[in-house]
Design an enzyme around this catalytic site. Structure first.
Site, PDB file in Angstrom:
ATOM      1  CG  ASP A   1      -0.529  -0.738   2.284  1.00  0.00           C
ATOM      2  OD1 ASP A   1       0.043  -1.598   2.475  1.00  0.00           O
ATOM      3  OD2 ASP A   1      -0.893   0.014   3.643  1.00  0.00           O
TER       4      ASP A   1
ATOM      5  CG  ASP B   1      -4.282  -8.166 -11.707  1.00  0.00           C
ATOM      6  OD1 ASP B   1      -4.193  -7.242 -12.872  1.00  0.00           O
ATOM      7  OD2 ASP B   1      -5.062  -8.854 -11.612  1.00  0.00           O
TER       8      ASP B   1
END
Ligand code: NAD
Length: 418
Positions: A283, A307
């Protein structure tokens, strides 16, 4: 005529056969343009000494119409036989027992690296202020993680059995709503991690890139993503020795001799051209790519993180119409280069689709087989076209004074510029 792989390198004759899947939807438009541009670049770069013979193999709708099979065995055999191939986008068959043809291809050929280089082309509109600072190559693990497809739907006998195993045999008591849960399994192995991280470090060394960043969520998923980080660092130290300098070494020096000595060792390693191995939580990484993209060059990450990261970075430099990709097994040499976007049925057949993703994938393919001169001709022509404000409409509409070219016209422009 065939590319071969010996223990360490590809053996590439001057005249090679490349199997290709045209692709569904816009595939019929981007594939011929790409082949024309590639043929021209190879002819120009090597004065006719080298050439590619394109061999069509089938997958997707075209394969289904011709053979009744979405992914015929002959296609897989051709990719094995010729080692390097390229493909357009494929429709995902709904309710045919195949999750995705792309996933099936990657798994059958064990293409464990999903390689996604991300760079900005001058002239292309970007949602960020300093897109020229984005220049990264993502190594996304392609065969493991939650993508392994091991999951059970809520309410099925399998889900109930799995729940029983967890609660009865494994003593799990943390499932908040056990009776209405679906379950998925996330396998992440040491071997899988090591071959991915090894490829990323070798790539950084071969291309003289400054660092490899392991992106993970090991603070939460301690044994899977945390394992990825630990195994990655350990492999870097064990196999690459003093060609790399890791942040684990940095921390050790800091602990023993203080921060100044650790910083000194780090800057000495950088000046000596060592690849710096670091890690960051996923993150934080996504935030950092927007704030300080210049701090990252090669990224090694797990399947799901990869992804998300690939799409965010692609959006930062102009979107999916321009992002190239490849699926590679560096041990066997098998590589399938691909358009990263889908079949774009909404614009198919109108000669407006942007062929840049497949074109840049073909540039990656030429680099992979060592035909860098031809690759550079295509890249320079694309750079020049975008600087001239010429592009397909998806990009031209955002360029000040942009001129929208049709798909084939875009190819012609590149050929004229080469
Ligand atoms: P998509 O990528 O086909 O299209 C999303 C949007 O982006 C559409 O508006 C499309 O017009 C636009 N777009 C995509 N590529 C473009 C390009 N090169 N130039 C200009 N505009 C472009 O995604 P989707 O609509 O979600 O999927 C359509 C089909 O493609 C589905 O069957 C899906 O499973 C498949 N798919 C295949 C691949 C692949 O083969 N690698 C990847 C993604 C989706």
């Amino acid at each position: 005529m065939k590319i071969k792989k010996d223990k360490t390198k590809l053996i590439v004759p001057d005249r090679i056969t490349i199997p290709y899947i045209e692709g569904d939807g816009v595939g019929a438009e981007i594939t011929p343009v790409t082949q024309r541009v590639v043929d021209e670049s190879v002819a120009k770069a090597y004065n006719g000494k080298r050439a590619i013979k394109w061999k069509e193999v089938f997958a997707g709708e075209k394969a289904f119409k011709i053979t009744g099979n979405w992914l015929p065995d002959e296609t897989i055999t051709a990719f094995r036989e010729y080692v390097v191939g390229i493909k357009g986008p494929l429709t995902t068959p709904v309710g045919e027992g195949i999750r995705s043809l792309n996933v099936a291809l990657r798994q059958t050929l064990d293409l464990y690296v999903c390689l996604r280089p991300v760079r900005w082309f001058k002239g292309v509109m970007s949602p960020i202020k300093e897109p020229h600072k984005v220049n990264m190559v993502i190594f996304r693990e392609n065969t493991e993680d939650i993508y392994a497809g091991i999951e059970w739907r809520q309410g099925t006998p399998e889900a109930r059995k799995f729940l029983q195993f967890l609660t009865g045999e494994m003593g799990v008591s943390k499932i908040r709503f056990p009776e209405t849960s679906s379950f998925g399994v996330k396998p992440v192995s040491q071997e899988g991690t090591e071959r991915l991280v090894r490829s990323a470090i070798e790539y950084a060394l071969a291309n003289k890139l400054p660092d490899v960043t392991l992106v993970h969520k090991g603070n939460i998923m301690k044994f899977t993503e945390g394992g990825f980080k630990l195994w990655g660092y350990a492999l870097a130290e064990r196999e690459f020795g003093d060609r790399v300098f890791s942040m684990i070494q940095y921390d050790k020096i800091k602990k023993k001799q203080g921060e100044n000595e650790a910083s000194k060792a780090l800057s000495e390693a950088k000046s000596a051209g060592k690849v710096i191995i670091k890690d960051v939580i996923a993150d934080a990484f996504l935030q950092n790519t927007l704030l300080t993209p210049e701090n990252y060059s090669v990224i090694a990450t797990l399947n799901l993180n990869g992804d998300y990261i690939s799409d965010q970075l692609a959006a930062m430099v102009g979107g999916i119409g321009i992002a190239p990709g490849a699926n590679i097994n560096y041990s066997s040499g098998y590589a399938v280069f691909e358009a990263t976007h889908g079949t774009a049925p909404d614009i198919a057949g109108q000669n407006i689709v942007n062929p840049s993703s497949l074109l840049l994938s073909s540039v990656m393919m030429l680099e992979y087989i060592g035909w860098n001169e031809a690759a550079n001709l295509i890249t320079s022509a694309m750079e020049q076209t975008f600087v001239n404000g010429e592009a397909t409409s998806d990009l031209a509409r955002f360029m000040p004074d942009g001129k929208a070219l049709g798909t084939t016209q875009f190819g012609d422009t590149l050929i004229n510029l080469m």
